[in-house]
Design a protein around this motif. Structure first.
Motif, PDB file in Angstrom:
ATOM      1  N   GLU A 257     -35.507  34.996 100.787  1.00 22.06           N
ATOM      2  CA  GLU A 257     -35.766  34.196  99.598  1.00 22.06           C
ATOM      3  C   GLU A 257     -35.888  35.176  98.431  1.00 22.06           C
ATOM      4  O   GLU A 257     -36.646  36.137  98.505  1.00 22.06           O
ATOM      5  N   VAL A 258     -35.100  34.953  97.383  1.00 20.14           N
ATOM      6  CA  VAL A 258     -35.090  35.866  96.248  1.00 20.14           C
ATOM      7  C   VAL A 258     -35.288  35.099  94.946  1.00 20.14           C
ATOM      8  O   VAL A 258     -34.918  33.941  94.836  1.00 20.14           O
ATOM      9  N   HIS A 259     -35.870  35.784  93.976  1.00 20.90           N
ATOM     10  CA  HIS A 259     -36.097  35.220  92.649  1.00 20.90           C
ATOM     11  C   HIS A 259     -35.019  35.741  91.708  1.00 20.90           C
ATOM     12  O   HIS A 259     -34.674  36.925  91.754  1.00 20.90           O
ATOM     13  N   VAL A 260     -34.508  34.858  90.854  1.00 14.80           N
ATOM     14  CA  VAL A 260     -33.583  35.306  89.823  1.00 14.80           C
ATOM     15  C   VAL A 260     -34.437  35.978  88.756  1.00 14.80           C
ATOM     16  O   VAL A 260     -35.334  35.363  88.174  1.00 14.80           O
TER      17      VAL A 260
ATOM     18  N   LEU B 226     -24.148  30.979  87.082  1.00 16.62           N
ATOM     19  CA  LEU B 226     -23.226  30.686  88.180  1.00 16.62           C
ATOM     20  C   LEU B 226     -23.821  29.601  89.065  1.00 16.62           C
ATOM     21  O   LEU B 226     -25.039  29.472  89.172  1.00 16.62           O
ATOM     22  N   ASP B 227     -22.953  28.832  89.746  1.00 14.84           N
ATOM     23  CA  ASP B 227     -23.459  27.880  90.730  1.00 14.84           C
ATOM     24  C   ASP B 227     -23.565  28.587  92.082  1.00 14.84           C
ATOM     25  O   ASP B 227     -23.116  29.723  92.239  1.00 14.84           O
ATOM     26  N   THR B 228     -24.151  27.928  93.062  1.00 18.78           N
ATOM     27  CA  THR B 228     -24.405  28.572  94.350  1.00 18.78           C
ATOM     28  C   THR B 228     -23.127  28.966  95.074  1.00 18.78           C
ATOM     29  O   THR B 228     -23.087  30.013  95.721  1.00 18.78           O
ATOM     30  N   SER B 229     -22.072  28.172  94.960  1.00 18.40           N
ATOM     31  CA  SER B 229     -20.828  28.531  95.656  1.00 18.40           C
ATOM     32  C   SER B 229     -20.215  29.800  95.061  1.00 18.40           C
ATOM     33  O   SER B 229     -19.671  30.634  95.795  1.00 18.40           O
ATOM     34  N   ALA B 230     -20.325  29.991  93.757  1.00 21.70           N
ATOM     35  CA  ALA B 230     -19.815  31.215  93.135  1.00 21.70           C
ATOM     36  C   ALA B 230     -20.634  32.420  93.586  1.00 21.70           C
ATOM     37  O   ALA B 230     -20.081  33.499  93.835  1.00 21.70           O
ATOM     38  N   VAL B 231     -21.957  32.250  93.721  1.00 21.10           N
ATOM     39  CA  VAL B 231     -22.818  33.337  94.179  1.00 21.10           C
ATOM     40  C   VAL B 231     -22.500  33.672  95.638  1.00 21.10           C
ATOM     41  O   VAL B 231     -22.457  34.846  96.017  1.00 21.10           O
ATOM     42  N   GLU B 232     -22.257  32.642  96.445  1.00 20.91           N
ATOM     43  CA  GLU B 232     -21.880  32.874  97.848  1.00 20.91           C
ATOM     44  C   GLU B 232     -20.626  33.739  97.935  1.00 20.91           C
ATOM     45  O   GLU B 232     -20.579  34.710  98.700  1.00 20.91           O
TER      46      GLU B 232
ATOM     47  N   VAL C 261     -26.093  30.146 100.046  1.00 17.85           N
ATOM     48  CA  VAL C 261     -27.096  30.257  98.984  1.00 17.85           C
ATOM     49  C   VAL C 261     -27.613  28.850  98.686  1.00 17.85           C
ATOM     50  O   VAL C 261     -26.826  27.951  98.395  1.00 17.85           O
ATOM     51  N   VAL C 262     -28.934  28.693  98.789  1.00 16.53           N
ATOM     52  CA  VAL C 262     -29.564  27.391  98.574  1.00 16.53           C
ATOM     53  C   VAL C 262     -30.651  27.542  97.516  1.00 16.53           C
ATOM     54  O   VAL C 262     -31.470  28.461  97.595  1.00 16.53           O
ATOM     55  N   VAL C 263     -30.659  26.656  96.534  1.00 14.78           N
ATOM     56  CA  VAL C 263     -31.711  26.676  95.513  1.00 14.78           C
ATOM     57  C   VAL C 263     -32.970  26.091  96.143  1.00 14.78           C
ATOM     58  O   VAL C 263     -32.987  24.940  96.570  1.00 14.78           O
ATOM     59  N   ARG C 264     -34.016  26.904  96.199  1.00 16.18           N
ATOM     60  CA  ARG C 264     -35.291  26.454  96.760  1.00 16.18           C
ATOM     61  C   ARG C 264     -36.193  25.871  95.683  1.00 16.18           C
ATOM     62  O   ARG C 264     -36.917  24.925  95.913  1.00 16.18           O
ATOM     63  N   ASP C 265     -36.175  26.487  94.498  1.00 12.84           N
ATOM     64  CA  ASP C 265     -37.046  26.024  93.418  1.00 12.84           C
ATOM     65  C   ASP C 265     -36.386  26.337  92.078  1.00 12.84           C
ATOM     66  O   ASP C 265     -36.235  27.505  91.730  1.00 12.84           O
ATOM     67  N   PRO C 266     -35.980  25.311  91.341  1.00 19.85           N
ATOM     68  CA  PRO C 266     -35.319  25.540  90.046  1.00 19.85           C
ATOM     69  C   PRO C 266     -36.328  25.828  88.931  1.00 19.85           C
ATOM     70  O   PRO C 266     -36.341  25.169  87.895  1.00 19.85           O
ATOM     71  N   LYS C 267     -37.186  26.818  89.138  1.00 12.77           N
ATOM     72  CA  LYS C 267     -38.240  27.138  88.161  1.00 12.77           C
ATOM     73  C   LYS C 267     -37.688  27.575  86.815  1.00 12.77           C
ATOM     74  O   LYS C 267     -38.373  27.501  85.815  1.00 12.77           O
ATOM     75  N   GLY C 268     -36.458  28.051  86.772  1.00 10.35           N
ATOM     76  CA  GLY C 268     -35.883  28.515  85.516  1.00 10.35           C
ATOM     77  C   GLY C 268     -35.256  27.404  84.693  1.00 10.35           C
ATOM     78  O   GLY C 268     -34.745  27.648  83.607  1.00 10.35           O
ATOM     79  N   ASN C 269     -35.299  26.182  85.191  1.00 10.99           N
ATOM     80  CA  ASN C 269     -34.688  25.053  84.500  1.00 10.99           C
ATOM     81  C   ASN C 269     -35.701  24.455  83.520  1.00 10.99           C
ATOM     82  O   ASN C 269     -36.213  23.363  83.714  1.00 10.99           O
ATOM     83  N   LEU C 270     -35.993  25.229  82.474  1.00  7.25           N
ATOM     84  CA  LEU C 270     -37.029  24.859  81.507  1.00  7.25           C
ATOM     85  C   LEU C 270     -36.457  24.672  80.109  1.00  7.25           C
ATOM     86  O   LEU C 270     -35.497  25.342  79.730  1.00  7.25           O
ATOM     87  N   VAL C 271     -37.072  23.769  79.366  1.00  5.79           N
ATOM     88  CA  VAL C 271     -36.874  23.674  77.922  1.00  5.79           C
ATOM     89  C   VAL C 271     -38.264  23.791  77.298  1.00  5.79           C
ATOM     90  O   VAL C 271     -39.275  23.697  77.997  1.00  5.79           O
ATOM     91  N   TYR C 272     -38.298  23.986  76.002  1.00 11.25           N
ATOM     92  CA  TYR C 272     -39.565  24.210  75.328  1.00 11.25           C
ATOM     93  C   TYR C 272     -39.725  23.230  74.180  1.00 11.25           C
ATOM     94  O   TYR C 272     -38.781  22.980  73.442  1.00 11.25           O
ATOM     95  N   ALA C 273     -40.936  22.681  74.053  1.00 13.00           N
ATOM     96  CA  ALA C 273     -41.269  21.800  72.938  1.00 13.00           C
ATOM     97  C   ALA C 273     -42.323  22.517  72.121  1.00 13.00           C
ATOM     98  O   ALA C 273     -43.361  22.911  72.656  1.00 13.00           O
ATOM     99  N   GLN C 274     -42.037  22.742  70.848  1.00 15.15           N
ATOM    100  CA  GLN C 274     -43.006  23.456  70.014  1.00 15.15           C
ATOM    101  C   GLN C 274     -43.192  22.744  68.690  1.00 15.15           C
ATOM    102  O   GLN C 274     -42.344  21.978  68.258  1.00 15.15           O
ATOM    103  N   GLY C 275     -44.320  23.022  68.085  1.00 13.73           N
ATOM    104  CA  GLY C 275     -44.621  22.424  66.794  1.00 13.73           C
ATOM    105  C   GLY C 275     -45.587  21.266  66.940  1.00 13.73           C
ATOM    106  O   GLY C 275     -46.499  21.306  67.761  1.00 13.73           O
TER     107      GLY C 275
END
Length: 181
Positions: A49-52, A71-77, A95-109
């Motif tokens: 298990e690796v972290h991007v 890249l998508d998982t098939s390209a990484v494979e 390659v399987v995505v275990r946790d899409p923690k990087g799929n973030l947007v930000y709300a500010q103001g």
């Protein structure tokens, strides 16, 4: 009539190699912060298990550092398999995505709960505003914008709320910032 032709058109697009817009958008693209599980079939020591990392790369045994952000998982494979061919004949990489923690947007103001918002699927401006608790009473409703890379996209909040024009209810992408002055 179109309902009858749609299955045939979809079959034709698969048979002819033509991909539709919805097929192109189906794959999740990796982001810094995501967690993926990489394994090589019949190689028990090559399962990890690796972290991007923040620079968009991962580290994997025998392969070293590999850039995977965007890249998508098939390209990484395919990328990892190509690098492993030096050590393993015809490697079968998964390659399987275990946790899409990087799929973030930000709300500010001037929102009730500024900060990051985890995206669980396609998410538009109004949805993120709702997840951020809505607008503060002092918010400039017509000054809202989406910052995407070096691009600024104006949001016409009054039109969205009234339902007159939904064209600025943009689907947000990982890394976008919704600014509410």
């Amino acid at each position: 009539m179109l309902r009858l032709l749609l299955p045939a058109l979809c079959a034709l697009s698969v048979w002819s190699g033509i991909t539709t817009a919805s097929e192109n958008n189906a794959a999740y693209l990796l982001n810094p912060g995501d967690v993926v599980f990489v394994s090589v079939w019949r190689e028990d020591t090559l399962k990890e298990e690796v972290h991007v990392l923040p620079d968009g790369s991962i580290n994997f045994p025998l392969v070293g550092r590999v850039s995977v952000a965007g890249l998508d998982t098939s390209a990484v494979e395919k990328l990892i398999a190509k690098k492993l061919e030096e050590f393993i004949p015809d490697p079968n990489v998964s390659v399987v995505v275990r946790d899409p923690k990087g799929n973030l947007v930000y709300a500010q103001g001037k929102v009730m709960k500024p900060g990051s918002v985890q995206l669980a699927g396609p998410t538009a401006v109004l949805q993120v505003l709702s997840m951020a608790g809505g607008l503060d009473k002092f918010a400039d409703k017509d000054g809202i914008k989406v910052v995407r890379n070096k691009q600024v996209l104006p949001v016409h909040y009054s039109d969205l709320i009234s339902g007159r024009d939904m064209s600025t209810n943009y689907e947000l992408q990982a890394g976008d910032t919704l600014v509410v002055p």
